[in-house]
Design a protein around this motif. Structure first.
Motif, PDB file in Angstrom:
ATOM      1  N   ASP A 123       0.880  -1.172   0.000  1.00  0.00           N
ATOM      2  CA  ASP A 123       0.000   0.000   0.000  1.00  0.00           C
ATOM      3  C   ASP A 123       0.918   1.223   0.000  1.00  0.00           C
ATOM      4  O   ASP A 123       1.575   1.522   0.998  1.00  0.00           O
ATOM      5  N   THR A 129      -7.403   8.912  -3.298  1.00  0.00           N
ATOM      6  CA  THR A 129      -8.090   9.944  -2.513  1.00  0.00           C
ATOM      7  C   THR A 129      -7.102  10.904  -1.840  1.00  0.00           C
ATOM      8  O   THR A 129      -7.433  12.067  -1.605  1.00  0.00           O
ATOM      9  N   LYS A 130      -5.918  10.417  -1.509  1.00  0.00           N
ATOM     10  CA  LYS A 130      -4.972  11.160  -0.678  1.00  0.00           C
ATOM     11  C   LYS A 130      -4.046  12.026  -1.552  1.00  0.00           C
ATOM     12  O   LYS A 130      -4.527  12.915  -2.214  1.00  0.00           O
ATOM     13  N   SER A 160      -4.633   4.475  -2.362  1.00  0.00           N
ATOM     14  CA  SER A 160      -5.836   5.268  -2.215  1.00  0.00           C
ATOM     15  C   SER A 160      -5.511   6.575  -2.930  1.00  0.00           C
ATOM     16  O   SER A 160      -4.744   7.400  -2.432  1.00  0.00           O
TER      17      SER A 160
END
Ligand code: PLP
Length: 381
Positions: free
Chosen positions: A170, A194-195, A192
């Protein structure tokens, strides 16, 4: 191409019908066929969408990988990866990790007969000891959340190769600007988006990048079969965010370094967790596998009082109290009561996650304002 050129150009071509420089938002669910099966490579948007294709190719290039796949969220990407496994399979995972990842492993996939081991991964031999013939995947998150430990990806990759199990990393906290797990020997990189990748706290999305053709084919099958795909407008937003990733990351790292040093010298602060410090226990590994040390910092207060942490979080003006990280704006959070509240207090304290621990996602604002904000919030403790 170098990184700062790839973020802007990789996978992106001017639109052939108009010359539009920005990738169009192909807001369509289906594509006209001239005769059955005679089409331009696109049939239905769960399977393929040109805006998503551009983003997937761009992400693959940033991770120096061959195949990129995007999902409706980081969790949807992890969900798809777990569907590579079957009942009886085992996964060895980092113990200090994103709460949602812990939850999907321990409370969703364990119901379907997959067994998870959560361990500290400071030593690759400790990982090797747990490998059995049922082990299929090793799951690594580095830097860890919120303790900012650094795990030696190349060391774990050697163990994974020897026993022919997948190594998944990750890479959300580090981003491809700071570290490329595939180059360190990992088989799978997960994000992610999103970050930091999207970077503006305006979209939720996830991604996977791999090199192996057969693995990519299996993941594309799952992406289409299960359907957790992002919409084209969100893909456009992430593509736009990525264009400034290198410039944002430079400033995140620079501000992170200044804030970490400021906190370390502050009389009210007990300990600062940031991998750039020479006395950080994994500093040597961080120097080896990362290009810089990032803007994620955790710190504890002298006296370790919960009410002191709460008072600081209420007093911050520029640092905003919110979940998430990696946006242009600085955020602060309190893991013991927010992201990691479901972990029992004794378990939390074993890894150093005490009641006064505050996590900062240092943004790209003027660093003087960030320092002054910390100064005023800590005054009068
Ligand atoms: C946020 C996050 C996730 C989950 O991603 P979503 O986009 O919120 O679904 C996974 N891993 C890490 C390290 C994260 O920070």
């Amino acid at each position: 191409m170098k990184f700062g050129t790839k973020v802007i150009h990789a996978g992106i071509n001017a639109d052939p019908s108009t010359g539009a420089i920005m990738t169009p938002i192909f807001q369509t669910s289906t594509y006209v066929q001239r005769s059955p099966g005679d089409h331009k490579g696109y049939e239905y948007s769960r399977t393929h969408n040109p805006t998503r294709t551009a983003l997937q190719q761009n992400l693959a290039a940033l991770e120096n990988g061959k195949h990129g796949l995007c999902f409706a969220s980081g969790m949807a990407a992890i969900d798809t990866l777990m569907k590579l496994l079957k009942p009886g399979d085992e996964v060895i995972s980092t113990n200090d990790l994103y709460g949602g990842t812990y939850r999907i492993f321990a409370r969703v996939f364990s119901k379907f007969g997959i067994k998870f081991h959560f361990i500290p991964m400071n030593n690759p031999f400790e990982v090797e000891k747990l490998i059995t013939e049922n082990t299929k995947m090793i799951w690594v998150e580095t830097p860890t959340n919120p303790m900012m430990n650094i795990i030696d990806v190349a060391g774990i990759a050697a163990v994974a190769k020897k026993h022919q199990v997948w190594l998944a990393v990750d890479n959300t906290f580090a981003t491809p600007f700071l570290q490329n797990p595939l180059e360190l020997g990992a088989d799978i990189v997960m994000h992610s988006l999103t970050k930091y990748l999207a970077g503006h706290s305006d979209v939720v999305m996830g991604a996977i990048v791999v090199n192996d053709d057969k693995l990519a084919e299996e993941l594309s099958f799952l992406q289409n079969a299960c359907g957790a795909i992002p919409g084209p407008q969100d893909c456009f937003l992430v593509l736009r965010g990525i264009k400034t990733l290198h410039v944002r990351m430079e400033r995140h790292c620079q501000n992170g370094k200044t804030i970490a040093a400021y906190l370390k010298n502050h009389p009210k602060v007990e300990k600062v967790y940031w991998p750039g410090f020479e006395d950080h226990p994994n500093h040597a590994v961080a120097k080896e596998q990362m290009n810089d040390f990032g803007g994620m910092i955790s710190f504890t207060l002298k006296g370790n009082k919960l009410e002191d942490a709460v008072s600081i979080l209420e007093k911050f003006k520029v640092f905003v109290l919110a979940e998430s990280l990696g946006g242009v704006e600085s955020l602060c959070g309190h893991p013991a009561t927010m992201t990691h509240a479901s972990i029992p207090k004794e378990e939390r304290e074993k890894v150093g996650l005490s009641d006064s621990l505050i996590r900062l996602s240092v943004g790209i604002e003027d660093v003087e304002d960030l320092k002054n904000d910390i100064a005023q919030a800590l005054k009068g403790l």
